[in-house]
Scaffold this active site. Structure first.
Site, PDB file in Angstrom:
ATOM      1  CG  MET A 183      -1.773   1.035   1.093  1.00 50.74           C
ATOM      2  SD  MET A 183      -2.596   1.431   2.923  1.00 50.74           S
ATOM      3  CE  MET A 183      -1.327   2.362   3.750  1.00 50.74           C
ATOM      4  CB  CYS A 184       2.543   3.132  -2.798  1.00 49.09           C
ATOM      5  SG  CYS A 184       3.724   1.664  -3.082  1.00 49.09           S
ATOM      6  NE  ARG A 185      -2.499   5.992   1.754  1.00 48.02           N
ATOM      7  CZ  ARG A 185      -3.089   4.858   1.462  1.00 48.02           C
ATOM      8  NH1 ARG A 185      -2.754   4.228   0.240  1.00 48.02           N
ATOM      9  NH2 ARG A 185      -3.915   4.271   2.227  1.00 48.02           N
TER      10      ARG A 185
ATOM     11  CB  VAL B  25       5.979   7.117   0.956  1.00 41.19           C
ATOM     12  CG1 VAL B  25       6.311   8.740   1.247  1.00 41.19           C
ATOM     13  CG2 VAL B  25       4.301   7.241   1.207  1.00 41.19           C
TER      14      VAL B  25
ATOM     15  CG  ASN C 129      -1.910   3.258  -3.418  1.00 42.80           C
ATOM     16  OD1 ASN C 129      -1.702   2.186  -2.859  1.00 42.80           O
ATOM     17  ND2 ASN C 129      -3.069   4.149  -3.131  1.00 42.80           N
TER      18      ASN C 129
END
Length: 250
Positions: free
Chosen positions: A1-3, A93, A120
């Site tokens: 789970m990126c952002r 991120v 994401n």
């Protein structure tokens, strides 16, 4: 789970976009607030970060700064973010998918000429995706992938469409459709900008946008208490410039 986050508007210090706001991307790296429906809690994004920006000079950029360390562990970032100004930014991120590259080459944004790209989500069995979708990638495209990851592969697939002249939104929508036909469980929040417009998909993870005067921000999570944030419906495409915002079903 990126952002991830993209901004278009008057040139501002990167710090005002990425580190200073309440619940900034910097904070989302270690304390994300939203999790996919299947997850019990959000995942810390400690596997690297990247910032891409277009300098104020016409035709310049994009420029990227990417690291394989957590955003909060980079001692150089506060000073750089305070002095670098831009009116077009894409930053992310990372929480790495198992089996993918762990060096900075795997940190978004990926570069596609004038375009910056981020993903994401996750794609199960991504290594077999080209064969299962009929996406006939050339040896040059495969060898030119920036990293060994589902995100880098999706970037190449998007780039094939953009370089043949397809609009930002149409390119992203086609990649989502082709991928989900072969991988229904894939989570595909894709984000791309050319420095003048933003296109993003929400498919399986959170996505929000905010407009204010002559600027627009598209981000995985909103800033609490800051007015003007709107949630993008799931399975949707958002197209935005500094002055216009459109949302349509995928």
């Amino acid at each position: 789970m990126c952002r991830h986050l993209a901004y278009l508007g008057p040139p501002r210090p990167l710090a005002e976009l990425l580190t200073d706001p309440a619940h900034s991307l910097y904070e989302q790296a270690y304390a994300p607030a939203h999790a996919p429906a299947h997850a019990q809690a959000p995942t810390v994004n400690a596997d690297g970060f990247g910032i891409g920006w277009y300098p104020p000079e016409d035709g310049a950029g994009p420029v990227r700064y990417r690291r394989a360390v957590p955003m909060w562990a980079d001692a150089n970032l506060p000073g750089l973010a305070a002095v670098i100004h831009s009116g077009a930014v894409l930053a992310a991120v990372r929480a790495a998918t198992p089996g993918t590259s762990h060096d900075e080459s795997a940190a978004a944004p990926f570069a596609l000429g004038r375009w910056l790209f981020s993903h994401n989500g996750t794609v199960p069995r991504w290594e077999l995706l080209p064969a299962d979708t009929g996406e006939r990638l050339t040896a040059a495209e495969l060898l030119g992938m920036e990293a060994r990851s589902d995100s880098a592969l999706l970037c190449v697939m998007t780039g094939r469409r953009l370089t043949t002249g397809r609009p930002l939104g149409e390119a992203l929508a086609d990649v989502v459709h082709r991928t989900t036909d072969a991988r229904p469980a894939a989570r595909l929040n894709l984000l791309v900008t050319d420095g003048h417009a933003i296109a993003a998909t929400r498919h399986g993870a959170s996505l929000w946008y905010r407009t204010a005067e002559d600027e627009v921000t598209v981000a995985s999570e909103p800033a609490p208490g800051e007015p003007g944030w709107h949630e993008v419906p799931d399975h949707s495409l958002i197209l935005a410039t500094q002055h216009t915002t459109e949302i349509e079903p995928l």
